[in-house]
Design an enzyme around this catalytic site. Structure first.
Site, PDB file in Angstrom:
ATOM      1  N   ARG A  82      54.479   2.028  30.299  1.00 62.50           N
ATOM      2  CA  ARG A  82      54.578   3.250  31.109  1.00 62.50           C
ATOM      3  C   ARG A  82      54.508   4.477  30.210  1.00 62.50           C
ATOM      4  NH1 ARG A  82      57.317   5.504  35.878  1.00 62.50           N
ATOM      5  NH2 ARG A  82      56.544   7.631  35.851  1.00 62.50           N
ATOM      6  N   ARG A  91      50.224   4.858  36.488  1.00 61.51           N
ATOM      7  CA  ARG A  91      51.228   4.152  35.689  1.00 61.51           C
ATOM      8  C   ARG A  91      51.065   2.650  35.802  1.00 61.51           C
ATOM      9  NH1 ARG A  91      55.495   7.173  39.286  1.00 61.51           N
ATOM     10  NH2 ARG A  91      53.992   8.718  38.728  1.00 61.51           N
ATOM     11  N   ASP A  94      56.342   1.512  37.618  1.00 59.35           N
ATOM     12  CA  ASP A  94      57.351   2.507  37.965  1.00 59.35           C
ATOM     13  C   ASP A  94      58.465   1.732  38.651  1.00 59.35           C
ATOM     14  OD1 ASP A  94      58.478   5.098  38.365  1.00 59.35           O
ATOM     15  OD2 ASP A  94      57.714   5.111  40.415  1.00 59.35           O
ATOM     16  N   ASP A  96      62.063   2.458  40.582  1.00 55.09           N
ATOM     17  CA  ASP A  96      63.004   3.440  41.131  1.00 55.09           C
ATOM     18  C   ASP A  96      64.217   2.732  41.710  1.00 55.09           C
ATOM     19  OD1 ASP A  96      61.340   5.606  40.588  1.00 55.09           O
ATOM     20  OD2 ASP A  96      60.402   5.562  42.572  1.00 55.09           O
TER      21      ASP A  96
END
Length: 161
Positions: A82, A91, A94, A96
């Site tokens: 990343r 990317r 990712d 989250d």
């Protein structure tokens, strides 16, 4: 143990492989993976000329406090290539944090529940698949209700591999 919902996304390279690698790293470094949504292909959000994403939601159980979990997830992202060069840029991976138990966290580098999740179909579609009745601790609606009230019309489709 705390139940944590994570959103994974990839729109560079072998996207499916990056999701699988991230899941393995999360299992090793962050907590036990309890459940995985299907993988969904999604138009790029925020930067519409970028390649489409593959997205998936994982439910994990962890003993890590929120900041330590965040640090490990950021480390996994770096390990998987990343690069943070532009907002909403392409990317390899990712990760989250959507929910950390039912905690509400507002710190300079970490906001939980994720502050934009209720506006994003690419998040709510896979999350609703594995946690339809989960209640958002600040919006006081289920994930299904949030999904059904979305204004986001981005194309999100379930993918089978």
């Amino acid at each position: 143990m705390v139940k944590v919902y994570l959103l994974l996304g990839s729109n560079l390279g072998n996207r499916e492989n990056y999701l699988k690698q991230a899941e393995g790293c999360i299992e090793t470094e962050a907590g036990a993976v309890i459940q995985c949504s299907d993988i969904f292909e999604t138009q790029s959000w925020g930067k519409t000329d970028a390649p489409d994403y593959l997205n998936q939601v994982l439910l994990i159980e962890t003993t890590l406090p929120p900041q330590e979990l965040l640090a490990r997830l950021l480390s996994i992202e770096l390990t998987l290539g990343r690069k943070r060069e532009e907002k909403w840029g392409t990317r390899t991976i990712d990760i989250d944090i959507l929910f950390y138990g039912d905690e509400i966290i507002k710190e300079h580098n970490l906001v939980i529940p994720h502050p934009e999740m209720h506006n994003r179909r690419f998040t709510l579609e896979p999350l609703a698949q594995i946690a339809p009745d989960l209640i958002h601790p600040t919006l006081h609606q289920t994930i299904t209700e949030l999904k059904n009230n979305l204004k986001d019309k981005l194309d999100v489709k379930k993918i089978y591999f």
